[in-house]
Design a protein around this motif. Structure first.
Motif, short mmCIF file in Angstrom:
data_model
loop_
_atom_site.label_atom_id
_atom_site.label_comp_id
_atom_site.label_asym_id
_atom_site.label_seq_id
_atom_site.Cartn_x
_atom_site.Cartn_y
_atom_site.Cartn_z
N PHE A 164 0.82 -1.21 0.00
CA PHE A 164 0.00 0.00 0.00
C PHE A 164 0.86 1.26 0.00
CE2 PHE A 164 -3.37 -2.85 1.81
CZ PHE A 164 -4.24 -2.71 0.75
N LEU A 165 2.02 1.21 0.64
CA LEU A 165 2.92 2.37 0.59
C LEU A 165 3.40 2.63 -0.84
CD1 LEU A 165 5.06 1.99 3.83
CD2 LEU A 165 3.23 3.63 3.37
N VAL A 166 3.65 1.57 -1.58
CA VAL A 166 4.01 1.74 -2.99
C VAL A 166 2.86 2.37 -3.77
CG1 VAL A 166 4.58 0.50 -5.12
CG2 VAL A 166 5.70 -0.12 -2.98
N GLU A 177 -4.68 8.88 -0.04
CA GLU A 177 -5.49 8.78 1.17
C GLU A 177 -5.86 7.33 1.47
OE1 GLU A 177 -8.87 11.25 0.62
OE2 GLU A 177 -7.77 13.14 0.88
N LEU A 178 -6.32 6.63 0.46
CA LEU A 178 -6.70 5.24 0.65
C LEU A 178 -5.50 4.38 1.04
CD1 LEU A 178 -8.80 2.95 0.45
CD2 LEU A 178 -8.26 2.80 -1.99
N ALA A 179 -4.39 4.54 0.34
CA ALA A 179 -3.22 3.70 0.57
C ALA A 179 -2.61 3.95 1.94
CB ALA A 179 -2.18 3.94 -0.52
N ILE A 180 -2.47 5.22 2.34
CA ILE A 180 -1.89 5.54 3.64
C ILE A 180 -2.80 5.05 4.76
CG2 ILE A 180 -1.24 7.42 5.17
CD1 ILE A 180 0.79 6.81 3.01
N GLY A 181 -4.10 5.23 4.60
CA GLY A 181 -5.03 4.76 5.63
C GLY A 181 -4.96 3.26 5.82
N LEU A 182 -4.92 2.51 4.72
CA LEU A 182 -4.85 1.06 4.82
C LEU A 182 -3.51 0.59 5.37
CD1 LEU A 182 -6.62 -0.01 1.50
CD2 LEU A 182 -7.51 -0.19 3.83
N ALA A 183 -2.42 1.20 4.91
CA ALA A 183 -1.10 0.81 5.39
C ALA A 183 -0.97 1.06 6.89
CB ALA A 183 -0.01 1.58 4.63
#
Length: 243
Positions: A164-166, A177-183
């Motif tokens: 998700f950080l990638v 927003e989505l990736a940082i929240g999930l990571a």
């Protein structure tokens, strides 16, 4: 903006006119989705409690699992708000604070993170339940459950976090927003919650962890667990071969 939309809608009452545009569409979307959010949340949590109670044969573990999943979600939402709404650490992502969160972001974070964190919960607590059935000791169950699942849960969480950080390096604030929240939610769930809070709470609760009223077990069609009555000492011939 919302006051303007409300004023125009009141002016259009009793006519055949409708208000269009991005602001009005976003407002209608938020009301349509989040207006029923409490019912959706109640349904998901209720179904979760039933399934977990059947899986773990315990009311306490089911309630604890659902509550800790909500803690994971709250942590993920908090990180998204801190980074993207208030701008703390936003410079690391080469973005500026948006002072708002896209309306569909919390929905996707809830859908993904609730399922992933529940997967970790079931995987860990099922091994603890098996260890308790084998040993009859809560402390031993916690020890064996963590030993059997800790490395796998942490490794899986790290893989998903880096993935998700990638994704967060791609263009578009919504993707970030989505990736940082999930990571953030996944790594906090696997480390702080599963590795610290779950065993700590179970250690404090002791035998209360395995409490299941008879009427609840009957209502959920849960059969009592059968413990093996045999041991190696009962079958000496099997240890040394045939006499």
């Amino acid at each position: 903006m919302q006051r303007t939309v409300d004023t125009v809608n009141r002016a259009l009452e009793g006519t055949h006119g409708t208000l269009g545009g991005t602001a009005a569409a976003d407002r209608d979307f938020i009301h349509a989705v989040y207006g029923n959010a409490p019912y959706l949340l109640a349904f998901v949590i209720g179904l979760t409690l039933i399934l977990l109670a059947r899986a773990f044969r315990s009311i306490v573990l089911a309630v604890k699992g659902a509550l800790l999943n909500l803690v994971s979600l709250a942590a993920a939402f908090g990180v998204v708000v801190l980074v993207f709404q208030h701008g703390h650490g936003a410079s690391l992502l080469d973005i500026e604070a948006t002072h708002s969160i896209n309306a569909w972001i919390p929905l996707l974070i809830f859908a993904f993170l609730y399922g992933l964190s529940m997967d970790y919960e079931v995987f860990m607590l099922s091994h603890m339940r098996e260890a308790y059935d084998e040993t009859g000791s809560t402390e031993r169950a916690i020890e064996l459950g963590l030993a059997r699942t800790g490395k796998l849960v942490t490794s899986a969480a790290l893989i998903l976090m880096f993935a998700f950080l990638v994704l967060s390096t791609g263009p578009g604030v919504e993707n970030k927003e989505l990736a940082i929240g999930l990571a953030a939610g996944i790594i906090l769930d696997a480390t702080v919650i599963r590795a610290l809070l779950v065993p700590a709470l179970m250690r404090v609760l002791g035998r209360v962890n395995w409490w299941m009223p008879r009427w609840t077990a009957s209502a959920l069609l849960i059969r009592p667990a059968r413990r093996s009555q045999t041991s190696p000492s009962h079958h000496p011939a099997r240890l040394g071969g045939r006499a």
